[in-house]
Design a protein around this motif. Structure first.
Motif, short mmCIF file in Angstrom:
data_model
loop_
_atom_site.label_atom_id
_atom_site.label_comp_id
_atom_site.label_asym_id
_atom_site.label_seq_id
_atom_site.Cartn_x
_atom_site.Cartn_y
_atom_site.Cartn_z
N LYS A 101 -125.45 38.28 -66.35
CA LYS A 101 -125.87 39.69 -66.39
C LYS A 101 -125.32 40.27 -67.68
CE LYS A 101 -125.44 43.95 -63.67
NZ LYS A 101 -124.92 44.54 -62.44
N ILE A 102 -126.14 41.03 -68.37
CA ILE A 102 -125.68 41.66 -69.60
C ILE A 102 -125.91 43.16 -69.46
CG2 ILE A 102 -125.95 41.83 -72.10
CD1 ILE A 102 -127.05 38.96 -72.09
N SER A 103 -124.85 43.92 -69.50
CA SER A 103 -125.03 45.37 -69.41
C SER A 103 -124.40 46.04 -70.61
CB SER A 103 -124.42 45.96 -68.14
OG SER A 103 -123.80 45.02 -67.37
N CYS A 104 -124.63 47.32 -70.66
CA CYS A 104 -124.15 48.06 -71.82
C CYS A 104 -123.56 49.37 -71.32
CB CYS A 104 -125.34 48.31 -72.74
SG CYS A 104 -124.92 49.30 -74.15
N ALA A 105 -122.45 49.74 -71.89
CA ALA A 105 -121.77 50.95 -71.43
C ALA A 105 -122.65 52.19 -71.62
CB ALA A 105 -120.46 51.11 -72.19
N VAL A 106 -123.56 52.15 -72.59
CA VAL A 106 -124.35 53.36 -72.85
C VAL A 106 -125.82 53.23 -72.42
CG1 VAL A 106 -122.90 54.21 -74.73
CG2 VAL A 106 -124.78 52.64 -75.24
N SER A 107 -126.18 52.13 -71.79
CA SER A 107 -127.57 52.00 -71.33
C SER A 107 -127.55 51.53 -69.88
CB SER A 107 -128.32 50.99 -72.21
OG SER A 107 -129.33 50.37 -71.46
N ALA A 108 -128.38 52.17 -69.07
CA ALA A 108 -128.33 51.89 -67.63
C ALA A 108 -128.95 50.54 -67.28
CB ALA A 108 -129.05 53.00 -66.88
N GLN A 109 -129.84 50.06 -68.14
CA GLN A 109 -130.67 48.90 -67.79
C GLN A 109 -129.96 47.57 -68.05
OE1 GLN A 109 -133.39 49.96 -66.26
NE2 GLN A 109 -133.71 47.84 -65.67
N PRO A 110 -129.54 46.85 -67.01
CA PRO A 110 -128.95 45.54 -67.28
C PRO A 110 -130.03 44.48 -67.50
CG PRO A 110 -128.88 45.99 -64.94
CD PRO A 110 -129.57 47.16 -65.58
N SER A 111 -129.64 43.36 -68.08
CA SER A 111 -130.56 42.24 -68.25
C SER A 111 -129.96 41.03 -67.54
CB SER A 111 -130.74 41.92 -69.73
OG SER A 111 -131.10 43.07 -70.41
#
Ligand code: SF4
Lengths: 282, 328
Positions: A101-111
């Motif tokens: 799982k790849i998420s981002c602190a500033v974007s809600a959409q994980p991959s």
């Protein structure tokens, strides 16, 4: 087994020159002419060094996209692997973690990278814009993975876009201890796993490229006569069917007898495939 | 049973079946997701690559859980419906339409069986003429029994609803759970067969013919209703002789007189699915063969009515016509 390939099969993406160093050695990568951050081997592997953080990564991809290499389809690899150091609350320094799982602190959409690579540790990679010193979540903290995923999707095959992180810091050993020598040591210790991942991706990419490649006899036809898009698709598939049905020599013979136009050829190939259909008792 | 990962929808993370499954696959990485579609329905996935190491997705089925079965799907016994508690299959048959239908090869298991059961009850109540519920349309119903607990849940449910019939379609030999139950009259286990050579060539990971026949024999002997589906028929040179052998093998193991039903069905699939299959397997001989198209459905040119009639003639020397139907 080494694959000697004219085309690029796997692109490795790292942020730091210190991460690039060991990879250049493992895969015998040489600088690509007219660039200062791209390295390549004759075994289908390329390395892109992007600089730290999402902005630098985006900028590097954009710059690379403008090069002549990226414009040639066979120079854009199906497989992409982001390798780099990351901090983790629980994993020991030197451990490798494959991202599921790849998420981002500033974007809600994980991959969610497809689970293709085998590893001892799997988990979430959380991309942040500043080094994370307190590791609040059970994730690998990095600064590029999320942007890497978004950019690589424009070029590669979703299932072959992968990310693995080597743990460089944790609550027992903070970021201040990371030096070029430490990174080199971590990468060298993980060289076997890195090679395994790259080999697997390269084999899968090779298989896909091979499946998508044009049959040789079709290329001859396309060289000889003008085909519009529709004709090209139809004749390509007809040629592919001859090859798959083990009737390549028949196709060769048909081509040798001559044809007047693409339309004429399509008809000849179709008729030939049709006439072979019969169900008989043997 | 190994999965490369287990994705779990947040909403059913605490569901009893989810918890049971997690306990069984404790070594497998678990990833929490919001909706199964964010993994399963993404554009650009490659079924062939994913089939090397599929993941399991545990999800909740929303909306209608039970749908009308296509015309000619089963033996005429009442109003037909199907339900899909699972999408995709453990096996890897090269002719399978699922490869052309879904973007992903991961297995989706909808754990809210209670909603499927409510859907079944609702349809059964609104039709007086008797109802048949087919399971195994988008998956193999038995192959994952140790994980899915499908029979464990649905056999007792149907045991209490004798007016409704459950037909379970499978190619699996996972019959232990069924054998542990008392047979019920309103459940039919339907096994699909192709000749041995075709099975070896195209039905990857499917248990071999003799193991499947033995599994069916055990069920038949212990009183379960069983059915035989000879499909998909793939027309090619020598196929009649292959079927003669298959019929003889089948009916030397199973009692033809006690069969619930027998069917034959051609290899057919929607043209768009065929196109998708060709993209995945341009190197597959079966998909390079000449086809004919009728109402959006493709079938092999080397098949058709004459072949099916010839096979039916041979089949009727083993089975009474009253038990037979041709699968649409
Ligand atoms: S057993 Fe049935 S559902 Fe499974 S792969 Fe084969 S044809 Fe598809």
């Amino acid at each position: 087994m080494p694959i000697s390939s004219e085309s690029v099969l796997v692109t490795l993406v790292v942020a730091l020159p210190a991460e690039a160093g060991p990879l250049k050695n493992f895969f015998q990568l040489k600088p690509l002419r007219a660039t200062n951050n791209v390295f390549q081997s004759d075994q289908g592997i390329r390395l892109l060094v992007t600089g730290v953080g999402r902005k630098n990564l985006n900028h590097s991809f954009a710059r690379f996209a403008r090069t002549e290499f990226a414009k040639e389809s066979q120079q854009v690899s199906p497989a992409w692997l982001n390798i780099g150091i990351a901090g983790h609350r629980e994993l020991a320094v030197g451990e490798m973690m494959v991202a599921n799982k790849i998420s981002c602190a500033v974007s809600a959409q994980p991959s969610f990278p497809t689970p293709v690579l085998s590893a001892n540790h799997y988990g979430e990679v959380l991309t942040v814009d500043e080094p994370e010193l307190t590791y609040p979540q059970n994730a690998a903290y990095d600064m590029e993975a999320h942007a890497f995923w978004d950019m690589a999707l424009n070029y590669g095959m979703l299932d072959l876009i992968q990310c693995c992180k080597l743990i460089s810091d944790n609550p027992h050993g903070g970021v201040e201890k990371i030096t070029t020598a430490v990174i080199d040591e971590i990468f060298c210790a993980a060289s076997y796993e890195i090679r395994q991942h790259v080999d697997l991706l390269r084999n899968l990419a090779y298989e896909q490229q091979h499946l998508m490649s044009d049959p040789a006899l079709y290329l001859e036809i396309a060289d000889r006569i003008h085909l519009n898009v529709n004709q090209a698709l139809q004749i390509r598939r007809l040629c592919q069917r001859f090859v798959t049905l083990n009737r390549e020599s028949e196709l060769e013979a048909l081509l040798a007898t001559g044809y007047h136009s693409a339309r004429d050829l399509t008809q000849i190939l179709r008729e030939s495939l049709k006439s072979a259909v019969k169900v008989t008792e043997e | 049973m190994k999965f490369s990962a287990v994705y779990i929808e947040r909403a059913i993370a605490e569901h009893e079946l989810t918890q049971r499954i997690i306990a069984r696959v404790s070594e497998t990485p678990v990833i929490t997701i919001d909706r199964y579609g964010e993994v399963f329905n993404r554009a650009g996935q490659n079924f062939r690559i994913q089939k090397r190491a599929p993941a399991l997705i545990l999800a909740k089925k929303h909306g209608k859980t039970v749908l009308p079965a296509p015309e000619g799907y089963g033996f005429e016994q009442g109003r037909g419906f199907y339900f899909s508690h699972m999408l995709n299959c453990l096996y890897d048959c090269r002719y399978c339409f699922l490869q052309g239908m879904y973007r992903s090869a991961h297995y989706v298991l909808f754990v809210n069986y209670e909603d499927f059961m409510a859907g079944i009850d609702a349809e059964a109540l609104s039709h007086d003429e008797g109802t048949v519920f087919y399971s195994g349309y988008d998956c193999d119903s038995l192959a994952m029994e140790p994980i899915s607990a499908f029979c464990e849940s649905f056999i007792p449910f149907f045991a209490n609803r004798p007016a409704s019939i459950l037909e379970v379609r499978t190619k699996s030999t996972q019959v232990r759970q069924l054998l542990d139950f008392q047979p019920i009259d309103n459940c039919v286990v339907a096994m699909s067969f192709t000749p041995e050579a075709a099975s070896k060539r195209w039905e990857h990971k499917v248990p071999n013919l003799s193991k499947r026949l033995q599994a069916m024999k055990k069920l038949q002997r212990s009183g379960w209703k069983i059915a035989v589906r000879f499909e998909p028929v793939i027309g090619e040179a020598g196929v009649e002789a292959e079927y003669e052998r298959l019929f003889s093998q089948t009916f030397s193991v199973l009692s033809a007189d006690e069969l619930h039903s027998v069917s034959l069905g051609e290899f057919r699939l929607p043209a768009q699915f065929h196109k998708n299959l060709v993209k995945l397997y341009p190197d597959e001989d079966l998909l390079a063969r000449e086809t004919v198209q009728h109402d959006g459905m493709l079938s092999l040119a080397a098949g058709g009515e004459a072949l099916l009639e010839a096979l039916e003639d041979r089949l009727f020397s083993y089975v009474d016509r009253s038990r037979y139907y041709r699968c649409a």
